[in-house]
Design a protein around this motif. Structure first.
Motif, PDB file in Angstrom:
ATOM      1  N   LYS A 170       0.817  -1.219   0.000  1.00  0.00           N
ATOM      2  CA  LYS A 170       0.000   0.000   0.000  1.00  0.00           C
ATOM      3  C   LYS A 170       0.849   1.266   0.000  1.00  0.00           C
ATOM      4  O   LYS A 170       0.480   2.280  -0.606  1.00  0.00           O
ATOM      5  CB  LYS A 170      -0.928   0.006   1.215  1.00  0.00           C
ATOM      6  CG  LYS A 170      -2.026  -1.047   1.162  1.00  0.00           C
ATOM      7  CD  LYS A 170      -2.875  -1.018   2.433  1.00  0.00           C
ATOM      8  CE  LYS A 170      -3.958  -2.093   2.394  1.00  0.00           C
ATOM      9  NZ  LYS A 170      -4.749  -2.122   3.649  1.00  0.00           N
ATOM     10  N   LEU A 171       1.985   1.220   0.688  1.00  0.00           N
ATOM     11  CA  LEU A 171       2.819   2.420   0.809  1.00  0.00           C
ATOM     12  C   LEU A 171       3.750   2.621  -0.375  1.00  0.00           C
ATOM     13  O   LEU A 171       4.255   3.722  -0.586  1.00  0.00           O
ATOM     14  CB  LEU A 171       3.668   2.335   2.086  1.00  0.00           C
ATOM     15  CG  LEU A 171       2.946   2.251   3.430  1.00  0.00           C
ATOM     16  CD1 LEU A 171       3.965   2.234   4.565  1.00  0.00           C
ATOM     17  CD2 LEU A 171       1.974   3.411   3.605  1.00  0.00           C
ATOM     18  N   ASN A 172       3.972   1.570  -1.130  1.00  0.00           N
ATOM     19  CA  ASN A 172       4.971   1.629  -2.198  1.00  0.00           C
ATOM     20  C   ASN A 172       4.564   2.625  -3.290  1.00  0.00           C
ATOM     21  O   ASN A 172       3.504   2.490  -3.909  1.00  0.00           O
ATOM     22  CB  ASN A 172       5.158   0.236  -2.810  1.00  0.00           C
ATOM     23  CG  ASN A 172       6.431   0.127  -3.617  1.00  0.00           C
ATOM     24  OD1 ASN A 172       7.499   0.516  -3.138  1.00  0.00           O
ATOM     25  ND2 ASN A 172       6.332  -0.405  -4.821  1.00  0.00           N
ATOM     26  N   ASP A 173       5.380   3.634  -3.492  1.00  0.00           N
ATOM     27  CA  ASP A 173       5.084   4.689  -4.467  1.00  0.00           C
ATOM     28  C   ASP A 173       6.388   5.154  -5.117  1.00  0.00           C
ATOM     29  O   ASP A 173       6.829   6.297  -4.948  1.00  0.00           O
ATOM     30  CB  ASP A 173       4.388   5.864  -3.757  1.00  0.00           C
ATOM     31  CG  ASP A 173       3.879   6.920  -4.724  1.00  0.00           C
ATOM     32  OD1 ASP A 173       3.893   6.679  -5.948  1.00  0.00           O
ATOM     33  OD2 ASP A 173       3.486   8.004  -4.250  1.00  0.00           O
ATOM     34  N   PRO A 174       7.030   4.268  -5.880  1.00  0.00           N
ATOM     35  CA  PRO A 174       8.345   4.598  -6.434  1.00  0.00           C
ATOM     36  C   PRO A 174       8.326   5.800  -7.367  1.00  0.00           C
ATOM     37  O   PRO A 174       9.338   6.496  -7.501  1.00  0.00           O
ATOM     38  CB  PRO A 174       8.751   3.318  -7.172  1.00  0.00           C
ATOM     39  CG  PRO A 174       7.485   2.551  -7.382  1.00  0.00           C
ATOM     40  CD  PRO A 174       6.598   2.905  -6.248  1.00  0.00           C
ATOM     41  N   ALA A 175       7.182   6.071  -7.991  1.00  0.00           N
ATOM     42  CA  ALA A 175       7.106   7.233  -8.883  1.00  0.00           C
ATOM     43  C   ALA A 175       7.371   8.525  -8.125  1.00  0.00           C
ATOM     44  O   ALA A 175       7.876   9.508  -8.689  1.00  0.00           O
ATOM     45  CB  ALA A 175       5.733   7.282  -9.553  1.00  0.00           C
ATOM     46  N   ASN A 176       7.026   8.535  -6.832  1.00  0.00           N
ATOM     47  CA  ASN A 176       7.264   9.706  -5.996  1.00  0.00           C
ATOM     48  C   ASN A 176       8.432   9.504  -5.034  1.00  0.00           C
ATOM     49  O   ASN A 176       8.580  10.234  -4.045  1.00  0.00           O
ATOM     50  CB  ASN A 176       5.997  10.052  -5.204  1.00  0.00           C
ATOM     51  CG  ASN A 176       4.910  10.622  -6.108  1.00  0.00           C
ATOM     52  OD1 ASN A 176       5.148  11.582  -6.826  1.00  0.00           O
ATOM     53  ND2 ASN A 176       3.732  10.000  -6.084  1.00  0.00           N
ATOM     54  N   GLY A 177       9.259   8.491  -5.331  1.00  0.00           N
ATOM     55  CA  GLY A 177      10.480   8.289  -4.558  1.00  0.00           C
ATOM     56  C   GLY A 177      10.284   7.682  -3.195  1.00  0.00           C
ATOM     57  O   GLY A 177      11.151   7.806  -2.325  1.00  0.00           O
ATOM     58  N   VAL A 178       9.144   7.006  -2.971  1.00  0.00           N
ATOM     59  CA  VAL A 178       8.891   6.363  -1.687  1.00  0.00           C
ATOM     60  C   VAL A 178       8.724   4.860  -1.912  1.00  0.00           C
ATOM     61  O   VAL A 178       7.926   4.438  -2.759  1.00  0.00           O
ATOM     62  CB  VAL A 178       7.632   6.925  -0.995  1.00  0.00           C
ATOM     63  CG1 VAL A 178       7.347   6.164   0.304  1.00  0.00           C
ATOM     64  CG2 VAL A 178       7.799   8.408  -0.709  1.00  0.00           C
ATOM     65  N   TYR A 179       9.469   4.076  -1.151  1.00  0.00           N
ATOM     66  CA  TYR A 179       9.392   2.622  -1.261  1.00  0.00           C
ATOM     67  C   TYR A 179       8.684   2.067  -0.030  1.00  0.00           C
ATOM     68  O   TYR A 179       8.810   2.611   1.072  1.00  0.00           O
ATOM     69  CB  TYR A 179      10.791   2.036  -1.423  1.00  0.00           C
ATOM     70  CG  TYR A 179      11.483   2.616  -2.631  1.00  0.00           C
ATOM     71  CD1 TYR A 179      11.191   2.144  -3.903  1.00  0.00           C
ATOM     72  CD2 TYR A 179      12.355   3.688  -2.502  1.00  0.00           C
ATOM     73  CE1 TYR A 179      11.784   2.718  -5.023  1.00  0.00           C
ATOM     74  CE2 TYR A 179      12.960   4.263  -3.610  1.00  0.00           C
ATOM     75  CZ  TYR A 179      12.656   3.780  -4.868  1.00  0.00           C
ATOM     76  OH  TYR A 179      13.224   4.353  -5.985  1.00  0.00           O
ATOM     77  N   GLY A 180       7.939   0.995  -0.236  1.00  0.00           N
ATOM     78  CA  GLY A 180       7.107   0.462   0.831  1.00  0.00           C
ATOM     79  C   GLY A 180       7.885   0.073   2.064  1.00  0.00           C
ATOM     80  O   GLY A 180       7.421   0.257   3.195  1.00  0.00           O
ATOM     81  N   ILE A 181       9.086  -0.466   1.858  1.00  0.00           N
ATOM     82  CA  ILE A 181       9.874  -0.948   3.000  1.00  0.00           C
ATOM     83  C   ILE A 181      11.353  -0.914   2.658  1.00  0.00           C
ATOM     84  O   ILE A 181      11.745  -1.079   1.496  1.00  0.00           O
ATOM     85  CB  ILE A 181       9.440  -2.382   3.394  1.00  0.00           C
ATOM     86  CG1 ILE A 181       9.978  -2.762   4.773  1.00  0.00           C
ATOM     87  CG2 ILE A 181       9.842  -3.407   2.335  1.00  0.00           C
ATOM     88  CD1 ILE A 181       9.312  -3.991   5.378  1.00  0.00           C
ATOM     89  N   CYS A 182      12.165  -0.675   3.659  1.00  0.00           N
ATOM     90  CA  CYS A 182      13.618  -0.776   3.532  1.00  0.00           C
ATOM     91  C   CYS A 182      14.110  -1.819   4.528  1.00  0.00           C
ATOM     92  O   CYS A 182      13.710  -1.800   5.695  1.00  0.00           O
ATOM     93  CB  CYS A 182      14.287   0.573   3.808  1.00  0.00           C
ATOM     94  SG  CYS A 182      13.950   1.834   2.549  1.00  0.00           S
ATOM     95  N   LEU A 183      14.949  -2.734   4.043  1.00  0.00           N
ATOM     96  CA  LEU A 183      15.519  -3.788   4.876  1.00  0.00           C
ATOM     97  C   LEU A 183      16.967  -4.009   4.451  1.00  0.00           C
ATOM     98  O   LEU A 183      17.361  -3.665   3.340  1.00  0.00           O
ATOM     99  CB  LEU A 183      14.747  -5.109   4.701  1.00  0.00           C
ATOM    100  CG  LEU A 183      13.263  -5.129   5.063  1.00  0.00           C
ATOM    101  CD1 LEU A 183      12.639  -6.450   4.631  1.00  0.00           C
ATOM    102  CD2 LEU A 183      13.065  -4.908   6.560  1.00  0.00           C
ATOM    103  N   ARG A 184      17.731  -4.621   5.327  1.00  0.00           N
ATOM    104  CA  ARG A 184      19.118  -4.936   4.977  1.00  0.00           C
ATOM    105  C   ARG A 184      19.177  -5.975   3.858  1.00  0.00           C
ATOM    106  O   ARG A 184      18.544  -7.025   3.944  1.00  0.00           O
ATOM    107  CB  ARG A 184      19.867  -5.479   6.188  1.00  0.00           C
ATOM    108  CG  ARG A 184      19.987  -4.497   7.333  1.00  0.00           C
ATOM    109  CD  ARG A 184      20.888  -5.046   8.428  1.00  0.00           C
ATOM    110  NE  ARG A 184      20.866  -4.166   9.603  1.00  0.00           N
ATOM    111  CZ  ARG A 184      21.726  -4.254  10.600  1.00  0.00           C
ATOM    112  NH1 ARG A 184      22.660  -5.199  10.586  1.00  0.00           N
ATOM    113  NH2 ARG A 184      21.652  -3.422  11.630  1.00  0.00           N
TER     114      ARG A 184
END
Length: 437
Positions: A170-184
């Motif tokens: 739901k949060l993933n919005d790569p067009a606006n530079g936001v990724y749903g999650i960041c992990l190692r």
């Protein structure tokens, strides 16, 4: 002859050499390039002013490189470093081997009894302390409250990994530079495997069964690794296999991560307006569970230790006492505020109202650390100590190889099944060679 000796003596005195004067002691300190250690280096004028006969030389390295360098140095007794930054994995193993000097002269006001019992126990051997904790951590989820609110997402209780996957989508919005999650994603037993091991625990997996045989051929590890590859591969930033703690911290602070599950020590950085563009938008909750919450968040401390090969143990112990003392916490607070002091090592910090008022993450950090049990960290019984690692000498090599396989699966170079089969084969070979079975 007397004239020659007299002339030589005059020359020495004229050159500033005085008999009986103490020579300067240089300490070479190997440390990791994390934010709290960088801050420590900036504050060391406080130490050198109090100890003008001691100078400091820093060797600051990326996490994987640090581990390789200090392990090689101490195993070969080369004496390159006077102080090493090591983890809760190395400390008890190296102490038993006689590779570390015991810390027995930290000073009357150091208050060893104030160190968190679980951390002190992990750093001791035969009731002697062999490393002093600089900061301690568990893991938790940091998330963007504004993005959660916009998406209509509420957190009611501890999330599961399935729920976390749905939220990342739901949060993933790569067009606006936001990724749903960041992990190692960076390979390493203390990088991607720190996270993936806790995911494995949550899915009921173990590194080894009660006979010390690896279990990567089980369904539990397949479920855990499949989730990791799925969630980070679909909803994480591009190039995730290059991202460790510091890289993800930069991404989160730049506003590019909807969620980030990582070390609790990151909390002071993501809420610091000097470092983070989203400082006033960050929420905190526990790391996700799956079939169990047992072992779902890790336990770690970065610690300062003296290799037995050092010829400057007295000066080294003075520095360690300074850097890990209660007065050092007060020094950081006076410079950068109470929210930015190194967390997780001293019980008195969590009784300090100034810290509790300044650090909205303090109680959640303490709860996460308290809940992490190195003895009982898996759903089924296990023969090893450790939450996200197994405290045996062979683990460093095993974890590195397994981390490389799992990183390759994330990159799409091998399938999940292939990565697990390769991990099983290599670990089985190592354990047989070491004589575990």
């Amino acid at each position: 002859m007397r004239n020659i000796m007299g002339a030589a003596l005059c020359a020495l005195l004229a050159g500033g050499v005085a008999f009986g004067a103490s020579a300067e002691t240089k300490l070479t300190i190997a440390t990791v390039n994390n934010g709290d250690m960088i801050r420590m280096q900036k504050l060391t004028d406080d130490f050198t002013k109090k100890n003008p006969d001691i100078s400091l030389e820093w060797v600051t390295l990326e996490e994987n490189t640090l581990r390789q360098r200090v392990t090689t140095d101490i195993a070969t007794n080369s004496g390159q470093y006077d102080i090493m930054t090591i983890g809760t994995y190395e400390a008890p193993i190296w102490a038993k081997k006689g590779w570390l000097a015991p810390l027995e002269n930290l000073g009357a006001d150091y208050d060893v009894d104030d160190i968190m019992p679980s951390i002190r126990s992990a750093l001791s051997n035969d009731d002697k302390l062999y490393a002093a904790p600089f900061y301690a951590e568990s893991s938790m989820m940091m998330y963007r409250k504004d993005l959660f609110e916009k998406a209509g997402i509420e957190i009611n209780g501890r999330l599961t990994w399935d729920q976390t996957l749905d939220i990342a989508k739901k949060l993933n919005d790569p067009a606006n530079g936001v990724y749903g999650i960041c992990l190692r994603g960076k390979a390493g037993w203390g990088e991607n495997m720190a996270l993936i091991s806790t995911m494995g625990n949550a899915y009921g997996a173990r590194w080894f069964d009660e006979e010390w045989k690896p279990e990567f051929n089980g369904q539990e590890w397949k479920d855990a690794l499949s989730m990791y590859v799925d969630i980070l591969g679909k909803y994480g930033p591009p190039g995730a296999t290059s991202n460790g703690f510091n890289e993800n911290l930069s991404l989160f602070n730049a506003g590019k991560c909807g969620m980030w599950i990582d070390a609790t020590v990151a909390a002071s950085f993501v809420t610091n307006p000097k470092d983070s563009k989203v400082a006033d938008k960050v929420g905190f909750t526990e790391a996700p569970c799956a079939v169990t919450c047992t072992g779902a968040n890790w336990l770690w401390a970065w610690n300062l230790a003296i290799p037995a090969s050092s010829k400057n143990t007295e000066a080294a112990e003075k520095f360690i006492a300074w850097a890990t003392s209660k007065s050092y916490l007060e020094l950081v607070a006076s410079k950068d505020g109470w929210a930015n002091v190194p967390p997780g090592t001293r019980m008195s910090l969590y009784q300090n109202e100034k810290y509790l008022d300044a650090a909205p993450f303090a109680i959640k950090t303490l709860a996460a650390i308290d809940s992490a049990d190195p003895i009982n960290s898996t759903l089924k019984p296990k023969p090893y100590v450790g939450v996200q690692f197994a405290a045996i000498p062979e683990f460093q090599g095993i974890g590195t190889v397994v981390g490389q396989q799992f990183s390759a699966a994330l990159a799409g170079q091998v399938t999940v099944d292939q990565a697990l089969a390769n991990a099983q084969e290599s670990t089985d070979r190592t354990m047989q060679k070491a004589g575990y079975y």
